[in-house]
Write an enzyme that holds these catalytic residues in place. Sequence first.
Site, PDB file in Angstrom:
ATOM      1  N   ILE A  58       0.854  -1.189   0.000  1.00 18.12           N
ATOM      2  CA  ILE A  58       0.000   0.000   0.000  1.00 18.12           C
ATOM      3  C   ILE A  58       0.883   1.229   0.000  1.00 18.12           C
ATOM      4  O   ILE A  58       0.736   2.116  -0.815  1.00 18.12           O
ATOM      5  CB  ILE A  58      -0.934   0.009   1.218  1.00 18.12           C
ATOM      6  CG1 ILE A  58      -1.853  -1.202   1.190  1.00 18.12           C
ATOM      7  CG2 ILE A  58      -1.733   1.297   1.261  1.00 18.12           C
ATOM      8  CD1 ILE A  58      -2.643  -1.415   2.452  1.00 18.12           C
ATOM      9  N   LYS A  59       1.814   1.283   0.938  1.00 16.19           N
ATOM     10  CA  LYS A  59       2.763   2.391   0.933  1.00 16.19           C
ATOM     11  C   LYS A  59       3.912   2.104   1.894  1.00 16.19           C
ATOM     12  O   LYS A  59       3.823   1.225   2.742  1.00 16.19           O
ATOM     13  CB  LYS A  59       2.064   3.695   1.310  1.00 16.19           C
ATOM     14  CG  LYS A  59       1.583   3.741   2.753  1.00 16.19           C
ATOM     15  CD  LYS A  59       1.176   5.165   3.113  1.00 16.19           C
ATOM     16  CE  LYS A  59       0.656   5.225   4.533  1.00 16.19           C
ATOM     17  NZ  LYS A  59       0.225   6.556   4.923  1.00 16.19           N
ATOM     18  N   HIS A 102       6.349   5.639   7.604  1.00 14.68           N
ATOM     19  CA  HIS A 102       7.602   5.962   8.279  1.00 14.68           C
ATOM     20  C   HIS A 102       7.938   4.956   9.369  1.00 14.68           C
ATOM     21  O   HIS A 102       9.057   4.880   9.835  1.00 14.68           O
ATOM     22  CB  HIS A 102       7.602   7.394   8.817  1.00 14.68           C
ATOM     23  CG  HIS A 102       6.434   7.683   9.723  1.00 14.68           C
ATOM     24  ND1 HIS A 102       6.311   7.138  10.957  1.00 14.68           N
ATOM     25  CD2 HIS A 102       5.334   8.446   9.529  1.00 14.68           C
ATOM     26  CE1 HIS A 102       5.178   7.556  11.503  1.00 14.68           C
ATOM     27  NE2 HIS A 102       4.567   8.342  10.652  1.00 14.68           N
ATOM     28  N   SER A 103       6.967   4.162   9.779  1.00 10.83           N
ATOM     29  CA  SER A 103       7.298   3.156  10.786  1.00 10.83           C
ATOM     30  C   SER A 103       7.204   1.746  10.220  1.00 10.83           C
ATOM     31  O   SER A 103       7.203   0.782  10.957  1.00 10.83           O
ATOM     32  CB  SER A 103       6.374   3.304  11.989  1.00 10.83           C
ATOM     33  OG  SER A 103       5.048   3.054  11.610  1.00 10.83           O
ATOM     34  N   GLY A 104       7.136   1.611   8.906  1.00 11.98           N
ATOM     35  CA  GLY A 104       7.099   0.284   8.300  1.00 11.98           C
ATOM     36  C   GLY A 104       6.312   0.287   7.014  1.00 11.98           C
ATOM     37  O   GLY A 104       5.592   1.244   6.720  1.00 11.98           O
ATOM     38  N   LEU A 138       3.374  -0.920   4.575  1.00  5.99           N
ATOM     39  CA  LEU A 138       2.015  -1.426   4.748  1.00  5.99           C
ATOM     40  C   LEU A 138       1.608  -2.273   3.551  1.00  5.99           C
ATOM     41  O   LEU A 138       1.750  -1.845   2.411  1.00  5.99           O
ATOM     42  CB  LEU A 138       1.050  -0.255   4.908  1.00  5.99           C
ATOM     43  CG  LEU A 138       1.257   0.594   6.163  1.00  5.99           C
ATOM     44  CD1 LEU A 138       0.368   1.818   6.142  1.00  5.99           C
ATOM     45  CD2 LEU A 138       0.985  -0.230   7.409  1.00  5.99           C
ATOM     46  N   LYS A 142       1.441  -4.334   8.708  1.00  3.40           N
ATOM     47  CA  LYS A 142       2.589  -3.426   8.738  1.00  3.40           C
ATOM     48  C   LYS A 142       3.834  -4.261   8.991  1.00  3.40           C
ATOM     49  O   LYS A 142       3.903  -5.019   9.948  1.00  3.40           O
ATOM     50  CB  LYS A 142       2.443  -2.361   9.821  1.00  3.40           C
ATOM     51  CG  LYS A 142       3.651  -1.429   9.871  1.00  3.40           C
ATOM     52  CD  LYS A 142       3.310  -0.042  10.374  1.00  3.40           C
ATOM     53  CE  LYS A 142       3.229  -0.005  11.894  1.00  3.40           C
ATOM     54  NZ  LYS A 142       2.879   1.346  12.365  1.00  3.40           N
ATOM     55  N   ASP A 155       1.107  12.795  14.154  1.00  2.00           N
ATOM     56  CA  ASP A 155       1.236  12.501  12.727  1.00  2.00           C
ATOM     57  C   ASP A 155      -0.098  12.749  12.038  1.00  2.00           C
ATOM     58  O   ASP A 155      -0.566  11.943  11.238  1.00  2.00           O
ATOM     59  CB  ASP A 155       1.694  11.056  12.544  1.00  2.00           C
ATOM     60  CG  ASP A 155       2.165  10.791  11.119  1.00  2.00           C
ATOM     61  OD1 ASP A 155       2.423  11.768  10.382  1.00  2.00           O
ATOM     62  OD2 ASP A 155       2.253   9.613  10.745  1.00  2.00           O
TER      63      ASP A 155
END
Length: 847
Positions: free
Chosen positions: A479-480, A483-485, A487, A501, A603
């Site tokens: 998906i994208k 910034h933390s992993g 998806l 994630k 965020d």
Amino acid sequence: MVNQTSIVVLALLLLLLFESTVEQRLSSSTELTALFELRSSLGIRRGDWPRKVDPCSSWNGVRCENGSVSGINISGFRRTRLGEQNPRFAVGSLANFTGLVSFNASRFLLPGSIPDWFGQRLLALQVLDLRSCNITGVLPSSIGNLSSLTSLYLSDNRLSGEIPSSFGRLLSLSVLDLSKNSLTGSIPQGIGALSGLRTLNLSSNSLTSSIPAQLGGLDSLVDLDLSNNGLSGLLPANLFRASSLLQVIVLRNNSFIGEVPEVIWSISGLNMLDISRNNFTARLSNASSNDSNAIAAVLDISGNNFYGGLTTIVRRFSSVNLSGNYFEGRVPDYVSDNAASLGTNCLQNVLSQRTLTDCASFYAERGLSFDNFGSTNSSEPSAPESRNSDRSSNRNRIILAAVLGGAGFIVLLTSLLLLVQFLRRRKKVNHRGIGIGQVPLEAGPPSPGLASNFSSLADMFTYQQLLQATADFTDANLIKHGHSGDLFKGILESGLPVVVKRIDSRSIKKEVYLLELDFFSKVAHTRVVPLLGHCFEKENEKLLVYKYMPNGDLSSSLYRKNNSEGDGLKSLDWITRLKIAIGAAEGLSYLHHECTPPLVHRDVQASSILLDDKFEVRLGSLSRVCPQEGNGHSNRITRLMRLPQSSEQDSSDCPAASCAYDVYCFGTVLLGLVTGKLDIDASSKTLMKEWLEQTLPYISIYDKELVTKILDPSLLVDEDLLEEVWAMAIVARRCLNPKPSRRPLMKYILKALENPLRVVREDDSSSARLRRASSRGSWNAAIFGSWRQSSSDITVIPATYTSKAEGGTSFKRSGTTGSQGSSARKGGGGDQSVSHRHHSKEISTEA
Ligand SMILES: *[C@@H]1O[C@H](CO)[C@@H](O)[C@H](O)[C@H]1NC(C)=O
Ligand SMILES: *[C@@H]1O[C@H](CO)[C@@H](O)[C@H](O)[C@H]1NC(C)=O
Ligand SMILES: *[C@@H]1O[C@H](CO)[C@@H](O)[C@H](O)[C@H]1NC(C)=O
Ligand SMILES: *[C@@H]1O[C@H](CO)[C@@H](O)[C@H](O)[C@H]1NC(C)=O
Ligand SMILES: *[C@@H]1O[C@H](CO)[C@@H](O)[C@H](O)[C@H]1NC(C)=O
Ligand SMILES: *[C@@H]1O[C@H](CO)[C@@H](O)[C@H](O)[C@H]1NC(C)=O
Ligand SMILES: *[C@@H]1O[C@H](CO)[C@@H](O)[C@H](O)[C@H]1NC(C)=O
Ligand SMILES: *[C@@H]1O[C@H](CO)[C@@H](O)[C@H](O)[C@H]1NC(C)=O
Ligand SMILES: *[C@@H]1O[C@H](CO)[C@@H](O)[C@H](O)[C@H]1NC(C)=O
Ligand SMILES: *[C@@H]1O[C@H](CO)[C@@H](O)[C@H](O)[C@H]1NC(C)=O
Ligand SMILES: *[C@@H]1O[C@H](CO)[C@@H](O)[C@H](O)[C@H]1NC(C)=O
Ligand SMILES: *[C@@H]1O[C@H](CO)[C@@H](O)[C@H](O)[C@H]1NC(C)=O
């Protein structure tokens, strides 16, 4: 006994010696001279062709018959240093070998073109192998004279021009391989006369136009490869026959159109049919299949326009690639998951399918009816969740039956009990509020045992399960990159769609996901995306599993492809936008004001606002959530101490843990909803600043019409709705106040969004004003409290507008008349207007 044997062996040896000396010795001096000429012109090393020995018996690759050279095989020879410097197609002396049957020079560089005399002098030639020789030029038409030729290999050269029609006279030909050249023009009809041809490989050239019908005459053909050309048109109806010997048909990457001749499916020996990347448009045959060949047979029809349902014909093949077509309907059981590629179709219950728009318009263009992914409502956007639930309920039923049937019943009961207990525990936690402060947060790394504490939180998945759910984390499911992993979209075995994630704990700090887990262990709010489970099996790869949100995030769903008109974008209507704004405000208000200790999101942006099937907001991107600075007790002090222009203006990676920062970010989202420019927040800070400087001056509590200048052009709003838009813009502007202390609290923002008209409308009766003053006072003041100050920070109302504005006498200094025509505001300036609204005494509530 021993003697007898040795005599026999000796006799055999003598016989061999006799044969090789008598029969194989080169008898023609012309040919001997010619061989030496060839040796020097090609630069063949003496080690391969030594002097003073008989070439027939002692030279590598030279074969003789009746004392004359019949075969020359210099394939893969290394040249002398001299020959290496200037390799040439210098084989003039070959002309002297009138009995030459085979010439193999594959992988021996012969830059230059095939001499015309080949076709006049080498009339005995049966095998010509010049693969990968770097040959250039055109194919001489004289080659058509080589009527004994059985194998012609010329692939992987730089041949250009057309295939000579004289090739149709090579009646002994069994192999014609002209692949990987730059041949142009069409396939000569005459090729169809080569009734002995077993292999025809014309792949990777630039051949054009359609396949001549004459090719149907290739009765002996086994391998046909016409891939990677520019061939087009329909396949001739008689191209294939059921009795055909064909085993391999490769027509990949051309521009063929129309249907595939039905008879192709009844060729019994066919074990490879690759017609991918064409423009075939047809239903898949439902000829009765014979799976006797299924062991090795491959079918690739990907990248065409096949439509309709899947049929039993796929059973005939052990591996099928049906991707990139328009197949509809359910996937039959006989299509095995691991041997079939089904992506980018219009199939029900399958990942990575085309959009409803694509599918519906494909079928509509052809006057066909489309099953709408099995849904009865044709206008509804395709919600993958509903598509997947079919399969899941189906599977669930099967699983349930199996479980109930066996001793698994007890297991089921136990797990139900556990689930109930778990839910109860979670509920309790909610009632108590959350105690996120119990876990070490910013101070020090989390204790090593922390992860195990979460094993009771949500489900534990095995790595294998999640690999399977996401098809090995294939790019198609990405998906994208968050910034933390990363998806990924996935489907659990139960059929439940999820988002996984994938956190590479080598590049992302361990605390990040542990904090997120801790957050989830304590917070379960309807405005927060549900965490379904996790997997910590791998040392360096931690996986979190969330509920799948059918409408993605706000940034991706503000505009979506228009279903009804094919092309063009349809944007979310105003009602939905307001609903989303309120939902997000609810979530943030919960974090800011209802959690203990109070939390901040840090965020907030359009892509963090996830939307379920009903466009209800679920906040995502929770990896930066943390307690508010000063833990909620010293809010006032920290605010007083904070310098203006703090945190969000600087470019530090770690945003401040302040509510005011969240509010600012939320302001950009609100402004995005009004203007339709949600992508700004992802871009650079300077762009953002520019955008705000251009946009904010059009937001004024004194002038409703001004906001139409920045309104999203795709929004159709009438007078009533415009007031709501205006109200949201005003709230947005307040949130974007450069001074953090002047930004309203989230709970007031929520109230204002819930009552947009009260933000902008005057109450007519003063009694109503009095009645409402107490309830609406505080939030309304928060929105308007310091309007004047915030306006003066930026506002420069365009002069052009001044002249047009009705009665805009005092316009430049302090605003203008509202369209509602409140005389009290006119000329009174900000102070008067605020006091008229009975808010002035509440200005200080927010600070
Ligand atoms: C070989 O053939 C070429 C061309 O036909 C000819 O010029 C040459 O004399 C021949 N060599 C011998 C040794 O006969
Ligand atoms: C000649 O051709 C045969 C196959 O026909 C091949 O195996 C061999 O390596 C080639 N080279 C030589 C030097 O014989
Ligand atoms: C070699 O000689 C044999 C018999 O003498 C004959 O049958 C055969 O055709 C000859 N081959 C060639 C290439 O001349
Ligand atoms: C030519 O020689 C190569 C090996 O060097 C071999 O693989 C190939 O089959 C030969 N060509 C023919 C037609 O026999
Ligand atoms: C083929 O010839 C071209 C031009 O003469 C040269 O650039 C290229 O390197 C050659 N290819 C090989 C494999 O030697
Ligand atoms: C070979 O073919 C060329 C052109 O195709 C023709 O001109 C020539 O006469 C032919 N030679 C023989 C010996 O058949
Ligand atoms: C045709 O030639 C190409 C390239 O030379 C090769 O990759 C392919 O396998 C051949 N096709 C068949 C059916 O042998
Ligand atoms: C398809 O064929 C064209 C030549 O017609 C070639 O340039 C291109 O690379 C081929 N594509 C693939 C994926 O092989
Ligand atoms: C397929 O057909 C469409 C329309 O006829 C055309 O636009 C497209 O380029 C074709 N694709 C190929 C691969 O030939
Ligand atoms: C395929 O099967 C369907 C029904 O199962 C039938 O209506 C249709 O005519 C068949 N098509 C062909 C090409 O046999
Ligand atoms: C399937 O193949 C078998 C032999 O492999 C043959 O006997 C049978 O007739 C075939 N059936 C059909 C429907 O083609
Ligand atoms: C199926 O075909 C598509 C498109 O031609 C290709 O991208 C994909 O890799 C293929 N899948 C398999 C498993 O070969």
